[in-house]
Design a protein around this motif. Structure first.
Motif, PDB file in Angstrom:
ATOM      1  N   GLU A 166      77.980 128.465  21.806  1.00 42.73           N
ATOM      2  CA  GLU A 166      78.172 127.960  23.163  1.00 42.73           C
ATOM      3  C   GLU A 166      78.746 126.552  23.126  1.00 42.73           C
TER       4      GLU A 166
ATOM      5  N   GLU B  80      69.143 123.276  23.537  1.00 38.71           N
ATOM      6  CA  GLU B  80      69.154 124.339  24.541  1.00 38.71           C
ATOM      7  C   GLU B  80      70.422 125.192  24.478  1.00 38.71           C
ATOM      8  N   LEU B  81      71.407 124.784  23.673  1.00 39.63           N
ATOM      9  CA  LEU B  81      72.647 125.557  23.576  1.00 39.63           C
ATOM     10  C   LEU B  81      72.464 126.754  22.658  1.00 39.63           C
ATOM     11  N   ALA B  82      73.069 127.850  23.017  1.00 35.44           N
ATOM     12  CA  ALA B  82      73.067 129.028  22.152  1.00 35.44           C
ATOM     13  C   ALA B  82      74.124 128.878  21.070  1.00 35.44           C
ATOM     14  N   VAL B  83      74.008 129.672  20.009  1.00 33.52           N
ATOM     15  CA  VAL B  83      74.986 129.636  18.927  1.00 33.52           C
ATOM     16  C   VAL B  83      76.356 130.054  19.473  1.00 33.52           C
TER      17      VAL B  83
END
Length: 273
Positions: free
Chosen positions: A68, A63-66
Motif C-alpha cells: 500500500e 497501519e499500512l498494508a503490504v
C-alpha cells in the motif's frame, strides 16, 4: 527535532517552544496537511516551533498494508520516475561501482574460450533474450553481454575460418541472435503490438549486426554446426563433447527461429523473388 531560538526570549520560553507538540496538536496538523495539501496549509513554516512527526509517521506506517502506498495528490507518475538519484548505487542503474570497475578490468575480448565457456555465454544470452521478450529493456538484457555489443565481428568468424570456439561457435550464435532480435524490433517500431504489451524502447543505438547479410548468417551457423560435429568425432574430453552436443541443439533452435522470423518479415515478403 527542535530549532535554536535566535531571539532574546527567556530560557523558559525557548524550552517551551522547542518541546514536541502533544498528540492533539499532531493530529490537528496532520489533518490540515491531508485536507489542504502542503501548498495551501496555513501552518507558519517560518515559526520557531518545530513539530516532531516521528511518532505520527511510525504509527501511519504500521497501519499500512503490504504494497500500500500513501502519497499526496500532487505526486504524479512522472515525479516517481524522476525521483531516481544519479550516482546513488541503489537507484542509479548506470552507475559503475568500484567492484564493477574491477570486473571490467578483467575483461579480455581476445582470450580463448572452451566449449563449456561458450555454452555458458550462449545460455545466458538466451535467458536475456527471453527476458527482453517479457518487456525488459535491451540495456538490462542482451546489451549486458560484451560479445553482443562489439563493434565488429572478427572476419574469421564471418568466413568460418576461426580456429577456436569463440570464432567458430559463439559469434555465429550471437550474430544469429541479433538478427532475430532485429526482426522483432522492427515489428515493435511498426507498432505491431497487442494493447496489453508493454515494450521498453530506450534510447540506446540499435545495430543488431545489420552489416552482416542474412545469407552470411545462415552460412555462419552451418559452419558452426559442421565444426561441432567434427568436435564430437575427434574430441577426447567428455565435458567438451557434452557441451558440443548442447550447442548443436542451440544452433538448430536458432536456425529454425531465424528462418521463421525471416519468412514472416515484411521486408522478406515484399522483396523481389
Amino acid at each position: 527535532m527542535s530549532r535554536r531560538h535566535d531571539d532574546s526570549d527567556t530560557a523558559d520560553d525557548s524550552r517551551r517552544q522547542t518541546q514536541p507538540a502533544g498528540d492533539a496538536e499532531l493530529a490537528e496538523l496532520a489533518d490540515q496537511q491531508l485536507q489542504l495539501g502542503a501548498d495551501d496549509c496555513n501552518y507558519d513554516y517560518d515559526s520557531d516551533l518545530w513539530i516532531d512527526i516521528g511518532p505520527l509517521m511510525t504509527q501511519a506506517v504500521g497501519e499500512l498494508a503490504v504494497g500500500e502506498l500513501l502519497k499526496p495528490a500532487s505526486l504524479t507518475y512522472y515525479d516517481a520516475l524522476t525521483s531516481v538519484e544519479v550516482m546513488e548505487p541503489r537507484l542509479d542503474m548506470g552507475m559503475l561501482s568500484a567492484a564493477d570497475q574491477r570486473e571490467i578490468a578483467k575483461w579480455d575480448f581476445n582470450r580463448a574460450l572452451s566449449l563449456r565457456q561458450v555454452l555458458w555465454v550462449v545460455e545466458e544470452l538466451f535467458r536475456c533474450e527471453m527476458t527482453w521478450h517479457s518487456s525488459a529493456s535491451l540495456l538490462q538484457t542482451m546489451y549486458m553481454c560484451n560479445y553482443f555489443t562489439v563493434d565488429d565481428v572478427p572476419a574469421a568468424a564471418i568466413g568460418g575460418e576461426g580456429c577456436e570456439p569463440r570464432d567458430r561457435v559463439l559469434f555465429p550464435l550471437v550474430v544469429a541472435l541479433a538478427h532475430c532480435c532485429r526482426h522483432v524490433w522492427i515489428e515493435y517500431l511498426r507498432e505491431n503490438l497487442f494493447s496489453e504489451e508493454d515494450v521498453h524502447f530506450g534510447s540506446q543505438p540499435v545495430e543488431f549486426f545489420g552489416q552482416i547479410a542474412r545469407e552470411d548468417v545462415v552460412q555462419m551457423l552451418a559452419s558452426a554446426k559442421a565444426h561441432l560435429k567434427n568436435v564430437l568425432a575427434t574430441e577426447a574430453n567428455e565435458e567438451e563433447k557434452a557441451a558440443a552436443n548442447v550447442l548443436l541443439s542451440h544452433i538448430e533452435l536458432r536456425s529454425r527461429w531465424l528462418r521463421v522470423l525471416t519468412d514472416l518479415s515484411l521486408e522478406y515478403l515484399t522483396e523481389d523473388p
